[in-house]
Design a protein around this motif. Structure first.
Motif, mmCIF file in Angstrom:
data_model
loop_
_atom_site.group_PDB
_atom_site.id
_atom_site.type_symbol
_atom_site.label_atom_id
_atom_site.label_comp_id
_atom_site.label_asym_id
_atom_site.label_seq_id
_atom_site.Cartn_x
_atom_site.Cartn_y
_atom_site.Cartn_z
ATOM 1 N N ASN A 166 -49.911 97.803 15.060
ATOM 2 C CA ASN A 166 -49.328 96.848 14.116
ATOM 3 C C ASN A 166 -48.509 95.837 14.903
ATOM 4 N N GLN A 167 -48.836 94.563 14.719
ATOM 5 C CA GLN A 167 -48.173 93.513 15.486
ATOM 6 C C GLN A 167 -47.590 92.480 14.536
ATOM 7 N N ARG A 168 -46.363 92.060 14.838
ATOM 8 C CA ARG A 168 -45.702 91.027 14.038
ATOM 9 C C ARG A 168 -45.229 89.925 14.985
ATOM 10 N N VAL A 169 -45.696 88.686 14.712
ATOM 11 C CA VAL A 169 -45.322 87.521 15.523
ATOM 12 C C VAL A 169 -44.557 86.555 14.630
ATOM 13 N N PHE A 170 -43.365 86.137 15.068
ATOM 14 C CA PHE A 170 -42.565 85.230 14.259
ATOM 15 C C PHE A 170 -41.714 84.351 15.163
ATOM 16 N N ASN A 171 -41.253 83.217 14.601
ATOM 17 C CA ASN A 171 -40.376 82.297 15.311
ATOM 18 C C ASN A 171 -38.953 82.482 14.821
ATOM 19 N N GLY A 172 -38.017 82.430 15.750
ATOM 20 C CA GLY A 172 -36.620 82.572 15.396
ATOM 21 C C GLY A 172 -35.744 81.789 16.339
ATOM 22 N N PHE A 173 -34.602 81.363 15.848
ATOM 23 C CA PHE A 173 -33.662 80.603 16.671
ATOM 24 C C PHE A 173 -32.728 81.553 17.404
ATOM 25 N N TRP A 174 -32.539 81.277 18.690
ATOM 26 C CA TRP A 174 -31.642 82.059 19.530
ATOM 27 C C TRP A 174 -30.683 81.099 20.243
ATOM 28 N N PRO A 175 -29.495 81.562 20.609
ATOM 29 C CA PRO A 175 -28.552 80.675 21.318
ATOM 30 C C PRO A 175 -29.182 80.105 22.580
ATOM 31 N N ILE A 176 -28.789 78.879 22.907
ATOM 32 C CA ILE A 176 -29.330 78.212 24.088
ATOM 33 C C ILE A 176 -29.002 79.042 25.331
ATOM 34 N N GLY A 177 -30.004 79.231 26.148
ATOM 35 C CA GLY A 177 -29.814 80.024 27.353
ATOM 36 C C GLY A 177 -30.211 81.478 27.194
ATOM 37 N N THR A 178 -30.642 81.888 25.989
ATOM 38 C CA THR A 178 -31.085 83.274 25.805
ATOM 39 C C THR A 178 -32.312 83.509 26.673
ATOM 40 N N PRO A 179 -32.272 84.556 27.531
ATOM 41 C CA PRO A 179 -33.406 84.755 28.445
ATOM 42 C C PRO A 179 -34.663 85.196 27.695
ATOM 43 N N THR A 180 -35.787 84.809 28.272
ATOM 44 C CA THR A 180 -37.059 85.260 27.722
ATOM 45 C C THR A 180 -37.308 86.710 28.138
#
Length: 623
Positions: A166-180
């Motif tokens: 089961n896979q869930r892909v979504f977009n979300g906002f994170w603080p600038i500089g949050t590491p990948t």
């Protein structure tokens, strides 16, 4: 003429004696009320009436027997009623103990109450009796046939391993500089999950033994299914920066929504400006215009939306000669909305009032400030309204931007202004942040009311990341164990015989059962290991079914006893009426007979006197 025999007197005397005897018989019948006082009165009738009297007294005693039997059944049913209530409470405790919110000590307390309730059931069964006869704890059964069985079936399903992702892909906002974070395994757990299921069936069915005695078939089937699934769950996670520019740029969209409601077509046109995908900001379908005091929303106007070009939208509205031209433009970093309201109705002094709201949707709360001294969180009007061009700063965790009114030229400043903060409700719809009104009380024919506002200097504080959450479940084995426990016994229970008639063999049998905890199969109820709570729950269901079956049997017996007693009472009444017709005297008829005999006696006495005087006539011959 003769003197040695007075035939007339003798004849009259004989008649008088018969009348006296008949009158005496009538006196006897009237004084006793019986037509037959001795066998000589009616030998056959006396024999029949005596048989009937014996039958009547036997039936009267049978009626009392039936009442005693009914009292016995009611006593037994009363004990069963309380045992039913106790089992309901045990079932409630077991279900409560299966809830994971209770501590071990809580479950120990529940276990103690279950044990005490078991003792209460045994106590009630042992103490419920009628005239020293125990009713609910009888174990003196005669087993006719026992077909009970216990079977355990273990099966393994496959093939294995079996993997489901089961896979869930979504977009979300994170603080600038949050590491990948690259796609990697966060956790991996292997374990066995056990599921329980119980199915039960129980019934108590009347049967007849080979020698003709009434008995019962006690059938109970309990199926316990345990499914053990061994699997590995692996959690994989990835978060990478999304550089899609549309997520940080302003956009203007024109929508036409068509809804069919009760076969009526509703067309809603709206233009929305904001940050993709759902910043919101401004929607013109919430704008309201009053024409001479009558309110209209823009989606009730005739709309010409043919003039739509990239980056801008120009829409023309018209209603009752009032025309509105709306132009919305954006360059990707700022947004402008301008309105021109014209009076083309041919009538002067049109009263126009136009209200708009700016309502950001994304995120929960916006802080508002103004460098022009505009009061925040209140309503300003008349002389307190600032000039067009006043700037409001709006800010939250995602974005900072400025809101200002268009100024210069023919642009009018608002006639009223309300500011506040936007808080999302349950429908993800925020309250109005800025509500503005423009109005003209004397817009002449051909006149123009022009106004607008802009959003500028957007500063996004967060970056967009695309997140992938993936759970992979690999099943290694599924083992299903089915335990089938069947009790199938034919037996003759002990009974109480109720004599319901005056003849031999007129009996009604009341069976007696064992409803102690061992007879109901709940002697070892528990919610603590090693006992499986689901099994205990199934046992309470079977016990309730058994007790209910016994109560049904006793309920049917009570109804049968009532009908039997009514029949016996009716039979007794009819026999008494028949015996009365044979034995009792008819008082009216007998009084008539007595009166007749009295008259005959008096007549005979008078005639006897005359007959006795007849011989004296011979003396006349000697003169």
């Amino acid at each position: 003429m003769k003197i040695t025999h007075n035939i007339s007197a003798l004849n009259t005397s004989n008649r008088l004696n018969k009348s006296n005897k008949s009158a005496g018989t009538s006196y006897e019948k009237l004084s006793s009320g019986l037509r037959i006082n001795r066998a000589a009165d009616d030998a056959a009738g006396l024999a029949i009436s005596q048989q009937m009297r014996g039958q009547i007294r036997g039936l009267q005693q049978a009626s009392r027997n039936i009442q005693d039997g009914n009292s016995l059944v009611q006593t037994a049913e009363g004990g069963l009623q309380e045992i039913t209530a106790i089992i309901h409470r045990q079932k409630e405790l077991i279900i409560q103990g299966m809830n994971g919110t209770y501590s071990d000590q809580d479950k120990q307390n529940m276990e103690q109450e279950i044990k005490q309730l078991n003792e209460a059931i045994d106590s009630i069964a042992l103490q419920t009796g009628f005239n020293t006869t125990n009713l609910l704890a009888r174990v003196d059964y005669q087993i006719l046939e026992d077909r009970s069985s216990l079977n355990e079936d273990v099966t393994t399903t496959g093939p294995f391993p079996t993997t489901v992702t089961n896979q869930r892909v979504f977009n979300g906002f994170w603080p600038i500089g949050t590491p990948t974070q690259s796609l990697s395994v966060v956790s991996s757990t292997t374990g066995t999950n056990t599921e329980m299921a119980n199915d039960h069936e129980a019934r108590l069915t009347p049967i007849v033994s080979p020698d003709g005695r009434p008995g019962f078939n006690d059938y109970e089937k309990n199926v316990h299914t345990q499914t053990d699934t061994t699997a590995t769950v692996e959690h994989t996670y990835e978060r990478i920066l999304n550089n899609e520019p549309r997520f940080t740029e302003l956009d203007v969209k024109h929508n036409t929504l068509r809804n069919i409601y009760f076969q009526t077509e509703l067309v809603v046109n709206s233009t929305r400006a904001g940050q993709f995908p759902d910043f919101g900001g401004f929607q013109d379908r919430f704008a309201v215009i009053e024409i001479d005091g009558v309110s209209h929303t823009l989606d009730t106007f005739t709309i010409d939306s043919s003039n739509v070009s990239a980056g801008s939208i120009s829409v023309f509205y018209s209603k009752d000669g009032i025309e509105i031209e709306k132009t919305m433009t954006t360059d990707g970093t700022s947004f402008t909305a301008g309105f021109k309201v014209r009076n083309q109705s041919g009538v002067d002094d049109k009263q126009i009032r136009f209200s708009t709201v700016f309502q950001p949707v994304y995120d929960a709360t916006y802080d508002i400030s103004s460098t022009n001294g505009v009061p925040i969180g209140s309503t300003a009007a008349s002389g307190d309204i600032p000039d067009a061009g006043t700037v409001f700063e709006l800010s939250n965790d995602l974005v900072d931007f400025e809101f200002s009114f268009l100024n210069g030229g023919s642009y009018a400043k608002p006639s009223s202004l309300t500011t506040g903060s936007a808080v999302l409700d349950s429908n993800n719809s925020g309250t109005n942040v800025i509500t503005t009104t423009w109005e003209s009380a004397d817009l002449d024919d051909g006149g123009l009311l022009e106004f607008g506002f802009s959003l500028n200097n957007f500063n996004f504080k967060q970056e967009l990341h695309r997140t992938t959450d993936e759970y992979t479940r690999t099943i290694h084995s599924i083992v299903e164990t089915v335990t089938t426990d069947i009790k199938d016994i034919d037996y003759v229970p002990p009974k109480v015989d109720i004599q319901t008639g005056d003849q031999s063999g007129q009996l009604l049998n009341i069976p007696l059962f064992n409803v102690k905890t061992d007879g109901l199969g709940i002697a070892n109820l528990s919610i603590l290991p090693p006992t499986i709570p689901e099994t205990s729950l199934a046992k309470t269901e079977s016990a309730l079914t058994r007790v209910t079956n016994v109560r049904s049997i006793y309920g049917a017996l009570q109804n049968r006893l009532e009908h039997t007693m009514n029949s016996v009472d009716n039979y007794t009444e009819n026999l008494m009426a028949a015996e009365s017709r044979i034995r009792d005297t008819d008082m009216a008829k007998e009084m008539m007979e007595l009166t007749k005999m009295n008259i005959l006696n008096q007549s005979a006495q008078a005639m006897l006197s005359h007959a006795n005087s007849n011989p004296q006539a011979i003396l006349q011959l000697f003169k």
